[in-house]
Design a protein around this motif. Structure first.
Motif, mmCIF file in Angstrom:
data_model
loop_
_atom_site.group_PDB
_atom_site.id
_atom_site.type_symbol
_atom_site.label_atom_id
_atom_site.label_comp_id
_atom_site.label_asym_id
_atom_site.label_seq_id
_atom_site.Cartn_x
_atom_site.Cartn_y
_atom_site.Cartn_z
ATOM 1 N N ILE A 24 22.223 -67.726 27.963
ATOM 2 C CA ILE A 24 20.888 -67.128 28.058
ATOM 3 C C ILE A 24 20.946 -65.646 27.716
ATOM 4 O O ILE A 24 20.110 -65.122 26.965
ATOM 5 N N PHE A 25 21.944 -64.946 28.255
ATOM 6 C CA PHE A 25 22.104 -63.528 27.923
ATOM 7 C C PHE A 25 22.362 -63.340 26.428
ATOM 8 O O PHE A 25 21.893 -62.382 25.818
ATOM 9 N N PHE A 26 23.099 -64.295 25.841
ATOM 10 C CA PHE A 26 23.371 -64.223 24.405
ATOM 11 C C PHE A 26 22.056 -64.313 23.621
ATOM 12 O O PHE A 26 21.849 -63.577 22.651
ATOM 13 N N ALA A 27 21.156 -65.208 24.064
ATOM 14 C CA ALA A 27 19.852 -65.334 23.407
ATOM 15 C C ALA A 27 18.991 -64.099 23.617
ATOM 16 O O ALA A 27 18.096 -63.804 22.816
ATOM 17 N N LEU A 28 19.244 -63.368 24.707
ATOM 18 C CA LEU A 28 18.474 -62.154 24.998
ATOM 19 C C LEU A 28 18.958 -60.932 24.209
ATOM 20 O O LEU A 28 18.299 -59.886 24.231
ATOM 21 N N MET A 29 20.097 -61.054 23.522
ATOM 22 C CA MET A 29 20.701 -59.888 22.877
ATOM 23 C C MET A 29 19.756 -59.141 21.928
ATOM 24 O O MET A 29 19.715 -57.908 21.945
ATOM 25 N N PRO A 30 18.957 -59.808 21.079
ATOM 26 C CA PRO A 30 18.047 -59.035 20.208
ATOM 27 C C PRO A 30 17.078 -58.162 20.995
ATOM 28 O O PRO A 30 16.732 -57.061 20.550
ATOM 29 N N PHE A 31 16.646 -58.635 22.189
ATOM 30 C CA PHE A 31 15.702 -57.862 22.997
ATOM 31 C C PHE A 31 16.433 -56.823 23.842
ATOM 32 O O PHE A 31 15.928 -55.712 24.030
ATOM 33 N N LEU A 32 17.624 -57.155 24.307
ATOM 34 C CA LEU A 32 18.415 -56.165 25.040
ATOM 35 C C LEU A 32 18.747 -54.982 24.127
ATOM 36 O O LEU A 32 18.669 -53.823 24.534
ATOM 37 N N MET A 33 19.092 -55.280 22.868
ATOM 38 C CA MET A 33 19.510 -54.231 21.938
ATOM 39 C C MET A 33 18.335 -53.447 21.359
ATOM 40 O O MET A 33 18.546 -52.471 20.639
ATOM 41 N N SER A 34 17.100 -53.865 21.669
ATOM 42 C CA SER A 34 15.953 -53.061 21.251
ATOM 43 C C SER A 34 15.819 -51.795 22.079
ATOM 44 O O SER A 34 15.068 -50.881 21.717
ATOM 45 N N ASP A 35 16.558 -51.723 23.176
ATOM 46 C CA ASP A 35 16.583 -50.535 24.023
ATOM 47 C C ASP A 35 17.643 -49.568 23.502
ATOM 48 O O ASP A 35 18.786 -49.970 23.228
ATOM 49 N N ALA A 36 17.292 -48.302 23.363
ATOM 50 C CA ALA A 36 18.192 -47.316 22.761
ATOM 51 C C ALA A 36 19.489 -47.185 23.546
ATOM 52 O O ALA A 36 20.581 -47.112 22.962
ATOM 53 N N GLU A 37 19.410 -47.141 24.888
ATOM 54 C CA GLU A 37 20.621 -46.983 25.681
ATOM 55 C C GLU A 37 21.537 -48.192 25.516
ATOM 56 O O GLU A 37 22.755 -48.043 25.325
ATOM 57 N N PHE A 38 20.979 -49.391 25.592
ATOM 58 C CA PHE A 38 21.806 -50.598 25.466
ATOM 59 C C PHE A 38 22.456 -50.654 24.081
ATOM 60 O O PHE A 38 23.649 -50.926 23.955
ATOM 61 N N ASP A 39 21.663 -50.381 23.037
ATOM 62 C CA ASP A 39 22.191 -50.455 21.675
ATOM 63 C C ASP A 39 23.306 -49.446 21.451
ATOM 64 O O ASP A 39 24.368 -49.780 20.909
#
Length: 626
Positions: free
Chosen positions: A124-139
């Motif tokens: 599930i976290f893997f599927a969330l990666m495009p949205f997680l990485m839309s955040d500047a800090e996470f990316d």
């Protein structure tokens, strides 16, 4: 709360390598969304991040991508068996998630349960990666961790801190629905998720439209695309103005305005840095390195490299573009009739004289600007279109030289018209004025001057006549009788193509006076991807990676088969990316951008389509339309 946190963030499970030996999962760092000063490492997030890293560098199976801006889709490779995958579809708008345990060999589908006693939620976290990485800090933090990952964790402490921030960032954004970067996901206490069915797979309901990383083989067959970061990136702040030739030299406001400003997307090539170092470190020596040759195929960034060298040295940039008819006086300046006090007999021509006077005088360059005639870049980009615009005659085989001849003819006619006197005007004589070229200005005042395409000059002795100025203490006598001596800071960058029709070999005496000769090829694929995405604004890294592979393969094919009547490089790639976004069909757009520019020969174009383009894009295009 829309999610059962314990079903996703279960901290009782053991951590994967390289964190498996840690006795304490607490780390004294926190994300920007956490009020606390420490984070807890979460095994599920770590596994998802590692899956992303392996997909990016091509060492692992699986893939993650998006269907549209609100939906992501993932094939997470399970460690249970060689054919075991976890399939996840996430809808960010509703927060719903579909998931199944899938056997690729038998095509059997089981229910996916995210629960402390069942699946750990890494898929599930893997599927969330495009949205997680839309955040500047996470990316940004992910990129720092990825560097450690591919290097084998040279700084384990730094890697641990980066991973802790990633875990905390994901936790805060999912748990707190008031977080400005909140990700809405619904997982109830039971952890049961609706299945991704075989019927949905067969119908193509969840075929990704873009691939963030990896290669899809179940939801779709996207083909391989290795996406990497640029190996060595020189920050602009560490380069611009860092190689002054004369420390403390004061430039005027006008001179400062002539120093190139590098666009943010520009990745500084190592050849550019190397030239700046050689120019700076040889300053003051008996033989200073001040002449450099950048040689290579069209579209490899030679002119942009010359501008970057000027930016690194902190020097004003000027250029001179050669043509087949270039003569020595075109470099040194020209004598024109003095027309300030004499009318041409035409009010329009007199008005144009005043405009040219404000531009610096009646020179060929200023007249061309006044007439809004195309420059060499325009001709290079679309010679057939430029030729038709200039002449009204369609000529698909028109070359840059054909266009330049027309431009020179038009400028000459205009100069002659501007220089004439009214017929009823009596005068005992004609006064003349000298117009200084940018080439001479650069030599006199210590600027960087780029000499573009000298290999197109028909008369072989033209550049040889400049040899005295290429010497460190060279001088030349101008048409006015003035002797110009070369400024010690003057840098001459000669840029020449090796594949254009009409290009000739450089005179050996000129090449011998070059301090360094750099053969510029297309950038590394990962650099081409980053540059094309930055210039065009395209966000589909997978698609651009495929395009880069096609362009590189085409360039290699053309070299091996002596196809030299066209060009295949960064300009063609950028045009292709833009056209594909407009048409929605990369295959069709390729025919009218990269293929058409590579060669005018019909058989060669068909060979490029069959050999290079079809294997990468045609099958995908056919499946999409099926």
């Amino acid at each position: 709360m829309s999610v059962s946190i314990n079903n996703l963030f279960n901290y009782s499970r053991s951590l994967p390598v390289p964190f498996d030996t840690m006795t304490n999962k607490k780390v004294k760092v926190a994300s920007m969304y956490g009020a606390k000063t420490e984070s807890t490492l979460c095994g599920s997030v770590i596994k998802a991040v590692h899956a992303m890293c392996r997909c990016m560098n091509g060492t692992g199976e699986g893939a993650v991508g998006q269907i549209d801006t609100n939906k992501s889709v993932a094939e997470y490779k399970s460690s249970v068996g060689p054919d075991a995958y976890h399939l996840v579809v996430f809808d960010a708008a509703s927060g719903s998630a579909l998931a199944s345990v899938y056997d690729k060999n038998t095509e059997l589908i089981e229910q996916y349960v995210a629960h402390p006693s069942q699946r750990d939620g890494a898929a599930i976290f893997f599927a969330l990666m495009p949205f997680l990485m839309s955040d500047a800090e996470f990316d940004e933090t992910f990129q720092e961790y990825y560097d450690q990952f591919i290097a084998g964790y040279p700084d384990m402490a730094k890697a641990t801190e980066s991973m802790a921030i990633l875990c905390d960032n994901a936790y805060r954004r999912i748990k707190d629905d008031t977080c400005p970067a909140h990700i809405n996901i619904t997982v109830d206490k039971s952890g049961n998720l609706m299945r991704v069915s075989q019927g949905q797979l067969d119908s193509g309901s969840f075929v990704p439209t873009s691939v963030t990383a990896g290669e899809f083989t179940i939801f779709a067959k996207t083909g391989p695309a290795v996406i990497k970061k640029a190996g060595v990136v020189v920050e602009h702040t560490d380069f611009v103005g860092k190689y002054p030739l004369t420390p403390g030299r004061t430039l005027s406001a006008l001179e400062l305005s002539l120093i190139p400003k590098l666009p943010e997307w520009y990745i500084i090539p190592p050849e550019v840095v190397d030239i700046c170092k050689h120019a700076q470190k040889t300053t003051g020596r008996p033989m200073q390195m001040r002449n450099f040759l950048l040689r290579g195929p069209a579209g490899t960034g030679k002119t942009m490299g010359a501008k970057a060298i000027a930016a690194g040295l902190g020097l004003p940039y000027m250029k001179y573009t050669c043509s087949a008819n270039t003569e020595i006086f075109d470099f040194t300046g020209m004598i024109f009739p003095e027309t300030d006090a004499v009318s041409t007999g035409s009010s329009e021509l007199d008005r144009e004289r005043e405009i040219l006077k404000s531009m610096g005088g009646i020179s060929y360059a200023n007249v061309a600007k006044l007439m809004r005639l195309p420059d060499l870049d325009d001709m290079d980009y679309d010679p057939a279109g430029v030729y038709q615009a200039l002449t009204g005659v369609e000529n698909l085989a028109a070359t840059v030289q054909d266009c330049m001849s027309v431009v020179l003819e038009k400028v000459t006619e205009k100069v002659q018209a501007l220089s004439k006197r009214a017929e009823n005007r009596q005068s005992s004589g004609q006064n003349y004025t000298y117009v200084e070229t940018d080439f001479v200005k650069a030599l006199k005042h210590g600027y960087l001057v780029e000499v573009q395409e000298p290999s197109t000059i028909i008369q072989p002795g033209v550049l040889v006549g400049l040899n005295s100025l290429l010497e460190q203490e060279g001088s030349i006598t101008l048409p006015t009788g003035e002797i110009i001596r070369r400024h010690p800071d003057t840098v001459v960058i000669v840029t020449t193509n090796v594949s254009y029709e009409g290009c000739r070999s450089m005179n050996q005496s000129v090449v011998d006076r070059m301090s360094l000769v750099k053969d510029i090829e297309l950038p590394e694929p990962e650099v081409m991807v980053q540059r094309a995405m930055a210039v065009t604004g395209c966000a589909d890294e997978y698609l651009v990676s495929q395009m880069v592979q096609v362009v590189n393969d085409m360039a290699d094919y053309c070299r091996k088969n002596s196809i030299t009547d066209g060009a295949c490089g960064m300009r063609s790639l950028i045009d292709w990316v833009i056209s594909a976004e407009i048409s929605g069909d990369p295959y069709l757009s390729a025919k009218y951008t990269v293929i058409s520019k590579a060669t005018a020969d019909e058989e060669d174009r068909e060979a490029l389509i069959t050999t290079i383009l079809d294997p990468m894009f045609a099958p995908k295009r056919k499946r999409t339309s099926a």
